[in-house]
Design an enzyme around this catalytic site. Structure first.
Site, short mmCIF file in Angstrom:
data_model
loop_
_atom_site.label_atom_id
_atom_site.label_comp_id
_atom_site.label_asym_id
_atom_site.label_seq_id
_atom_site.Cartn_x
_atom_site.Cartn_y
_atom_site.Cartn_z
CB CYS A 74 -22.73 19.42 5.53
SG CYS A 74 -22.08 21.06 5.96
CG HIS A 75 -20.26 16.39 1.65
ND1 HIS A 75 -18.90 16.28 1.89
CD2 HIS A 75 -20.84 15.35 2.30
CE1 HIS A 75 -18.68 15.22 2.65
NE2 HIS A 75 -19.84 14.64 2.92
CB THR B 291 -14.22 11.64 -3.53
OG1 THR B 291 -15.49 10.97 -3.57
CG2 THR B 291 -13.57 11.42 -2.18
NE ARG C 166 -13.45 13.38 3.84
CZ ARG C 166 -14.57 12.86 3.31
NH1 ARG C 166 -14.91 13.16 2.06
NH2 ARG C 166 -15.35 12.07 4.01
NE ARG D 236 -17.07 1.80 0.34
CZ ARG D 236 -17.63 2.89 0.80
NH1 ARG D 236 -18.12 3.77 -0.05
NH2 ARG D 236 -17.72 3.13 2.08
CE1 TYR E 96 -15.53 7.41 5.58
CE2 TYR E 96 -15.60 8.25 3.33
CZ TYR E 96 -16.17 7.53 4.35
OH TYR E 96 -17.39 6.91 4.16
CG ASP F 47 -22.42 12.27 5.12
OD1 ASP F 47 -21.44 12.89 4.67
OD2 ASP F 47 -22.79 11.17 4.66
CG ASN G 117 -21.44 7.42 -2.25
OD1 ASN G 117 -21.58 8.04 -3.30
ND2 ASN G 117 -20.33 7.48 -1.54
#
Length: 294
Positions: free
Chosen positions: A33-34, A78, A125, A131, A158, A250, A255
């Protein structure tokens, strides 16, 4: 500092996820998760490829409790680049209930790593999705991987399925445990027996230090909810490598443009990919505990 606005064509996270029918085992971990911002307290990186919605630690931990998880592993996104402040702050505020996975450069010092370790960070990570990030020389990643060995951290990688053949020699050079995000994003229209997915299966079979996350059906699906077209891929990996798999929501699902998953429904989806109680316990409790709290 001004508020950073989300990209207009992207969706915000589900505002009212269902309470899962599946009662998670005690000690269950949301292992992917973020946190995003909230900005301007934690600004997004100038070099980011996208601007997500604000989704901070308070919202993440409210979701944790709503879904029935005990702990979280927060992966640096990111959009924050190598500024791990939001992730580290979330880990510190949760105490022993959260661990973190950072994004760092080769100039990271032992002292900086030690400070993050004290806060709860247990991995780094490496992102190869073109992209989302600009290319980084692989020797830079090797240098980082060697530095973190003093702390016993693991490495999250990733990438997309089309890039696995080129990445394999590099992955085999990395020390320690490697965790592949989302099974390396297979093309689910090709079938489990297709050489592309069998390459990934063989990689795991031949390298016992490689784990994977059986996560993000909403990203891998072509058919859409309820993600029936992805089930066979998860079942294949869980059945073969039940001691080296992790699961996570997640959240907050960056996105996403076509639909936003209901996190409660994602928890119920676990029953389809890990049908036995033993598999569920390994996926949700034993494996993440061993990797991030061991």
């Amino acid at each position: 500092m001004t508020e950073q606005k989300m990209d207009a064509d992207w969706l915000e996270f589900h505002p009212n996820p269902k309470v899962p029918d599946f009662k998670l085992p005690a000690g269950a971990v949301d292992a992917h998760c973020h946190v995003f911002g909230p900005s301007p307290e934690f600004p997004f990186a100038p070099e980011r490829k996208y601007t997500p919605c604000n989704a901070g630690k308070a919202q993440l931990y409210a979701l944790r409790d709503h879904l029935g998880f005990s702990r979280n592993v927060i992966v640096q996104a990111t959009c924050h680049g190598k500024d791990n402040s939001a992730m580290v702050d979330a880990c510190r505020s949760a105490g022993d209930l959260a661990r973190g996975v950072a994004s760092v450069g080769s100039d990271i010092t032992h002292e900086e790593l030690a400070e993050m370790h004290e806060a709860g960070v247990r991995g780094v990570r490496f992102n190869f999705v073109k992209r989302l990030v600009d290319a980084t020389p692989k020797e830079v990643f090797i240098e980082i991987a060697e530095k973190i060995q003093d702390f016993g951290w693991s490495i999250v990688v990733y990438f997309e399925a089309a890039d696995l053949e080129e990445l394999e020699p590099f992955l085999k050079r990395l020390p320690g445990i490697i965790v592949v995000d989302h099974m390396g994003r297979p093309d689910v229209t090709k079938g489990v027996e297709h050489p592309d997915f069998q390459r990934f299966t063989l990689l795991m079979a031949e390298n016992e230090n490689i784990w994977t996350k059986v996560t993000c059906p909403e990203r891998l699906t072509v058919a859409g909810p309820p993600y029936e077209d992805v089930v066979a891929y998860y079942r294949h990996i869980v059945d073969l490598f039940e001691d080296r798999v992790l699961w996570g929501t997640d959240w907050p699902h960056p996105n996403m443009k076509s639909h936003m998953p209901d996190d409660g429904a994602l928890v119920d989806y676990i029953l389809r990919i890990a049908p036995s109680a033993e598999q569920q316990h390994k996926l949700l409790v034993t494996n993440p505990t061993r990797l991030y709290w061991g």
